[in-house]
Write a protein that holds these residues in place. Structure first.
Motif: not given
Length: 94
Positions: A9-11, A17-19, A60-62
């Motif tokens: 997802a981060v990639a 965007n994820q932040l 989890e993405q953080m």
């Protein structure tokens, strides 16, 4: 396996965007809690649960963005400090 989806997802979406999504999801959780505190309806508990799930996914993405081991260590350290403060505030022994 779960960490793979968060890394993907981060990639896919990018760190920035994820932040921003983390901010959005945290705000949505805060607003859901506020609505519950005003109206106290069961539907709002379900909304809170949904928003907590969203925030946990973003956390989890953080961990991916901030390098999981270091970030997890920092989180654990801060949780220990804040839990200790809570014990003192409510005058409860561990």
């Amino acid at each position: 396996m779960e960490s793979t989806i968060y890394q993907s997802a981060v990639a896919h979406f990018g760190e920035r965007n994820q932040l921003e999504m983390m901010q959005e999801e945290a705000l949505e959780l805060a607003l859901a809690v506020r609505r519950f505190s005003r109206h106290r309806k069961y539907e709002q508990i379900e909304e809170i649960a949904s928003e907590v799930a969203d925030v946990q996914i973003m956390i989890e993405q953080m961990k991916v963005i901030f390098k999981e081991d270091l970030f997890a260590d920092l989180i654990n350290e801060k949780m220990a400090e804040k839990t200790e403060r809570l014990f003192k505030l409510i005058n409860v022994k561990k």
